[in-house]
Enzyme design. Structure first.
Site, short mmCIF file in Angstrom:
data_model
loop_
_atom_site.label_atom_id
_atom_site.label_comp_id
_atom_site.label_asym_id
_atom_site.label_seq_id
_atom_site.Cartn_x
_atom_site.Cartn_y
_atom_site.Cartn_z
CE LYS A 4 1.12 -28.40 22.32
NZ LYS A 4 1.06 -27.78 23.65
CB SER A 20 0.40 -20.65 3.36
OG SER A 20 1.66 -20.61 2.72
CB THR A 52 -1.72 -18.66 8.06
OG1 THR A 52 -1.47 -18.63 6.66
CG2 THR A 52 -0.75 -19.58 8.76
CE1 TYR A 53 -2.49 -21.68 1.90
CE2 TYR A 53 -3.47 -19.65 2.72
CZ TYR A 53 -2.75 -20.33 1.75
OH TYR A 53 -2.30 -19.65 0.65
N GLY A 68 3.44 -14.27 3.48
CA GLY A 68 2.45 -13.20 3.36
C GLY A 68 2.46 -12.25 4.55
CB ALA A 69 -0.27 -10.16 5.98
CB ALA A 70 1.35 -14.49 8.90
#
Length: 118
Positions: A4, A20, A52-53, A68-70
Site C-alpha cells: 500500500k 495504467s 488498473t495496473y 486512460g479512462a481512470a
C-alpha cells in the site's frame, strides 16, 4: 493486502493514454508493487475506486499519473491510496508506505504502529 502507498498525491491525469497508473519507481520499490501488477486505487477526495495496473515512473520524480479512462475518476492534487493484493494461504506482512506531500517515502506504517503499541 500485500502492498500500500497511502495518501499519495496525483500529479497528472492523461485520458489519451491506453491505461495504467505511473508510480515513481522509488515508491514501487519501497511498497513492493510490481511492474504491470493490478492495483486498486482509492481517491480520498471523491471516494472513487478503480483498478488498473502499475507502470514504473522516473525514480525520484514523485510522479503519480493516472492514465486512460481512470483519469476521469480523479484529478491532479487528489490524495489516493494505491493497493496491491496477494492470494495465499500463508500470512502476509504487508508493506504500507506513507509519503510526503511531494510523494517521497516518509515511513512504513508498521514503524508508527510498533511505536504506538510500546
Amino acid at each position: 493486502m500485500r502492498s500500500k502507498i497511502h495518501r499519495a498525491t496525483v500529479t497528472n491525469c492523461d485520458e489519451d493514454y491506453v491505461g495504467s497508473i505511473v508510480i515513481d519507481q522509488n515508491l514501487m520499490d519501497k511498497s513492493d508493487i510490481w511492474e504491470y501488477e493490478k492495483v486498486l486505487v482509492c481517491d480520498i477526495n471523491n471516494g472513487s475506486r478503480f483498478e488498473t495496473y502499475a507502470i514504473p515512473g522516473e525514480r525520484g520524480s514523485g510522479i503519480i499519473s493516472v492514465q486512460g479512462a481512470a483519469a476521469k475518476l480523479t484529478n491532479p492534487g487528489h490524495k489516493v491510496i494505491i493497493m496491491a493484493f496477494e492470494v495465499t494461504e500463508e500470512p502476509v506482512k504487508p508493506k504500507a508506505v506513507m509519503v510526503t506531500e511531494t510523494n517521497e517515502f516518509a515511513y512504513y506504517l508498521t514503524e508508527i504502529e510498533n511505536a504506538i503499541a510500546v
